[in-house]
Structure formats: structure tokens, C-alpha cells
Design a protein around this motif. Structure first.
Motif, PDB file in Angstrom:
ATOM      1  N   GLN A  32     -18.268  -4.401   8.288  1.00 13.36           N
ATOM      2  CA  GLN A  32     -17.385  -4.509   9.272  1.00 13.36           C
ATOM      3  C   GLN A  32     -16.153  -3.950   8.332  1.00 13.36           C
ATOM      4  O   GLN A  32     -15.408  -3.071   8.890  1.00 13.36           O
ATOM      5  N   LEU A  33     -15.971  -4.403   6.952  1.00 18.14           N
ATOM      6  CA  LEU A  33     -15.041  -3.626   6.177  1.00 18.14           C
ATOM      7  C   LEU A  33     -15.006  -2.342   6.026  1.00 18.14           C
ATOM      8  O   LEU A  33     -13.901  -1.469   5.938  1.00 18.14           O
ATOM      9  N   ARG A  34     -16.086  -1.854   5.704  1.00 17.53           N
ATOM     10  CA  ARG A  34     -16.596  -0.278   5.457  1.00 17.53           C
ATOM     11  C   ARG A  34     -16.243   0.555   6.503  1.00 17.53           C
ATOM     12  O   ARG A  34     -15.894   1.664   6.327  1.00 17.53           O
ATOM     13  N   ILE A  35     -16.457  -0.163   7.775  1.00 16.65           N
ATOM     14  CA  ILE A  35     -16.328   1.020   8.771  1.00 16.65           C
ATOM     15  C   ILE A  35     -14.545   0.729   9.556  1.00 16.65           C
ATOM     16  O   ILE A  35     -14.387   1.414  10.436  1.00 16.65           O
ATOM     17  N   CYS A  36     -13.946  -0.092   8.912  1.00 16.01           N
ATOM     18  CA  CYS A  36     -12.547  -0.340   9.184  1.00 16.01           C
ATOM     19  C   CYS A  36     -11.859   0.819   8.717  1.00 16.01           C
ATOM     20  O   CYS A  36     -11.801   1.291   7.718  1.00 16.01           O
ATOM     21  N   TRP A  58     -12.574  -7.237  -2.087  1.00 20.67           N
ATOM     22  CA  TRP A  58     -12.073  -6.294  -2.781  1.00 20.67           C
ATOM     23  C   TRP A  58     -12.277  -4.929  -2.053  1.00 20.67           C
ATOM     24  O   TRP A  58     -13.433  -4.763  -1.645  1.00 20.67           O
ATOM     25  N   PHE A  59     -11.454  -4.172  -2.141  1.00 25.12           N
ATOM     26  CA  PHE A  59     -11.725  -2.944  -1.271  1.00 25.12           C
ATOM     27  C   PHE A  59     -10.760  -1.595  -1.986  1.00 25.12           C
ATOM     28  O   PHE A  59     -10.224  -1.767  -2.687  1.00 25.12           O
ATOM     29  N   VAL A  60     -11.555  -0.536  -1.573  1.00 31.86           N
ATOM     30  CA  VAL A  60     -10.771   0.682  -1.872  1.00 31.86           C
ATOM     31  C   VAL A  60     -10.196   1.509  -0.670  1.00 31.86           C
ATOM     32  O   VAL A  60     -11.158   1.571   0.315  1.00 31.86           O
ATOM     33  N   ALA A  61      -9.008   1.601  -0.658  1.00 36.42           N
ATOM     34  CA  ALA A  61      -8.542   2.195   0.522  1.00 36.42           C
ATOM     35  C   ALA A  61      -8.555   3.697   0.531  1.00 36.42           C
ATOM     36  O   ALA A  61      -8.687   4.322  -0.501  1.00 36.42           O
ATOM     37  N   THR A  62      -8.561   3.973   1.621  1.00 38.78           N
ATOM     38  CA  THR A  62      -8.636   5.618   1.843  1.00 38.78           C
ATOM     39  C   THR A  62      -7.459   6.528   1.312  1.00 38.78           C
ATOM     40  O   THR A  62      -7.335   7.601   1.162  1.00 38.78           O
ATOM     41  N   LEU A  70      -1.361  -1.801   6.171  1.00 41.82           N
ATOM     42  CA  LEU A  70      -2.902  -1.899   5.931  1.00 41.82           C
ATOM     43  C   LEU A  70      -3.527  -3.406   5.926  1.00 41.82           C
ATOM     44  O   LEU A  70      -4.252  -3.596   6.621  1.00 41.82           O
ATOM     45  N   PRO A  71      -2.645  -4.400   5.308  1.00 33.21           N
ATOM     46  CA  PRO A  71      -3.369  -5.699   5.596  1.00 33.21           C
ATOM     47  C   PRO A  71      -3.305  -6.274   6.922  1.00 33.21           C
ATOM     48  O   PRO A  71      -4.409  -6.833   7.440  1.00 33.21           O
ATOM     49  N   GLY A  72      -2.216  -5.970   7.522  1.00 31.82           N
ATOM     50  CA  GLY A  72      -2.100  -6.530   8.981  1.00 31.82           C
ATOM     51  C   GLY A  72      -3.227  -5.515   9.785  1.00 31.82           C
ATOM     52  O   GLY A  72      -3.910  -6.224  10.769  1.00 31.82           O
ATOM     53  N   ARG A  73      -3.559  -4.549   9.619  1.00 29.72           N
ATOM     54  CA  ARG A  73      -4.301  -3.661  10.338  1.00 29.72           C
ATOM     55  C   ARG A  73      -6.013  -4.201  10.063  1.00 29.72           C
ATOM     56  O   ARG A  73      -6.633  -4.206  10.970  1.00 29.72           O
ATOM     57  N   VAL A  74      -6.100  -4.455   8.779  1.00 28.90           N
ATOM     58  CA  VAL A  74      -7.490  -4.909   8.398  1.00 28.90           C
ATOM     59  C   VAL A  74      -7.943  -6.161   9.059  1.00 28.90           C
ATOM     60  O   VAL A  74      -8.746  -6.406   9.551  1.00 28.90           O
ATOM     61  N   ARG A  75      -6.811  -7.175   9.014  1.00 29.57           N
ATOM     62  CA  ARG A  75      -6.965  -8.382   9.496  1.00 29.57           C
ATOM     63  C   ARG A  75      -7.299  -8.278  10.857  1.00 29.57           C
ATOM     64  O   ARG A  75      -8.163  -9.055  11.451  1.00 29.57           O
TER      65      ARG A  75
END
Length: 156
Positions: A32-36, A58-62, A70-75
Motif C-alpha cells: 500500500q505504501l509503494r502505490i501511494c 522507511w520510504f524513498v519519496a518520488t 507528504l506525511p499528511g497525505r501518506v497517513r
């Protein structure tokens, strides 16, 4: 198999963990994180935090990991797709995920305590505690000392 014919259990081979009393499949959270939108790659581990395990991503942002939105959108994205117990409580941005000699993500490097200790306040995004989060259709059990609701026995 032991010499007496019994099987010996060593450990789980899947990536299912128990967090806050819920079984969580880490691969599902990662997918789910990878398709975010805004996330290129991600790894999720359950790490011991005090008396309980905590999901850490842990993530790599585009784009730039310094994007304050970004954190608000991901959550928001994860909360709409996953139960609250599956949403990581800590997000740590990285320029790249560590790879082992076979070219696979080296989760052991990420799980070391030094990684969490070097997270700065700006780069460490913490979600509210699980008790403060809600899940659609979830009804909290009555609070008791043990956290479990056990009906009292009927008198005879």
C-alpha cells in the motif's frame, strides 16, 4: 524433523507480526505504501518500543522528502485503505533503501537501533497513538484492567 518423528517449529517464514493485539502482514502495508502517490519504495518493520511492538516505515519519496504535506497525505492514504493497526506510527525518509549483495532490501540494517536513534525531529513523522486512531466499523471493547472483556461467571 526430529529423530522421534515429531516436527520442530523454528520460526515463521512469512512476514506476519502481532502489533497491539492484531496480526499484521508487513508485505500488505509495504504494498500500500509503494502505490501511494509520492512514494517510490518502502519497507515496514515491527520494532520493539517499550513494552509493545510498533510499526516503522522507511520510504524513498518520488519528490523531495522535505515536502511538509507528504506525511499528511501518506497517513490519509493509508488510513483510507488499511485498518488503523496496520498504519505505521513512525515514518522515516531515506534517499535510498540499503541493499544486500543479492540486490534485495537489507532489512537487518534498517532494524538496528542506531537507525531509529539518528532520526531527527524533522525527518521522523509520528502518528498519534493507536488508542487515539479510529477504524471504520470498529467498536472498542469495554475497558478493563487487562484490556480484555471477560464475562463474569453466572451464579449457580
Amino acid at each position: 524433523m526430529r529423530s522421534d518423528g515429531n516436527l520442530e517449529f523454528h520460526r515463521r517464514e512469512d512476514r506476519q507480526v502481532k502489533v497491539h493485539g492484531y496480526r499484521v502482514e508487513l508485505n500488505e502495508v509495504e504494498s500500500q505504501l509503494r502505490i501511494c502517490p509520492g512514494i517510490r519504495d518502502a519497507v515496514v518493520l515491527a520494532l520493539r518500543a517499550g513494552r509493545a511492538d510498533e510499526l516503522v516505515a522507511w520510504f524513498v519519496a518520488t519528490e523531495s522528502a522535505d515536502d511538509p504535506q507528504l506525511p499528511g497525505r501518506v497517513r490519509k492514504y493509508l488510513n483510507a485503505r488499511l485498518p488503523s493497526a496496520m498504519v505505521p506510527s513512525i515514518f522515516l525518509p531515506r534517499a535510498a533503501l540499503p541493499l544486500n549483495s543479492a540486490g534485495k532490501i537489507d532489512r537487518s540494517v534498517l532494524g538496528q537501533g542506531a537507525e531509529r536513534g539518528h532520526a531527527t525531529r524533522r525527518s521522523r513523522w509520528r502518528c498519534p497513538p493507536l488508542s487515539g486512531r479510529r477504524r471504520a466499523g470498529h467498536v472498542s471493547p469495554p475497558a478493563t484492567d487487562s484490556g480484555l472483556h471477560v464475562p463474569s461467571p453466572r451464579p449457580e
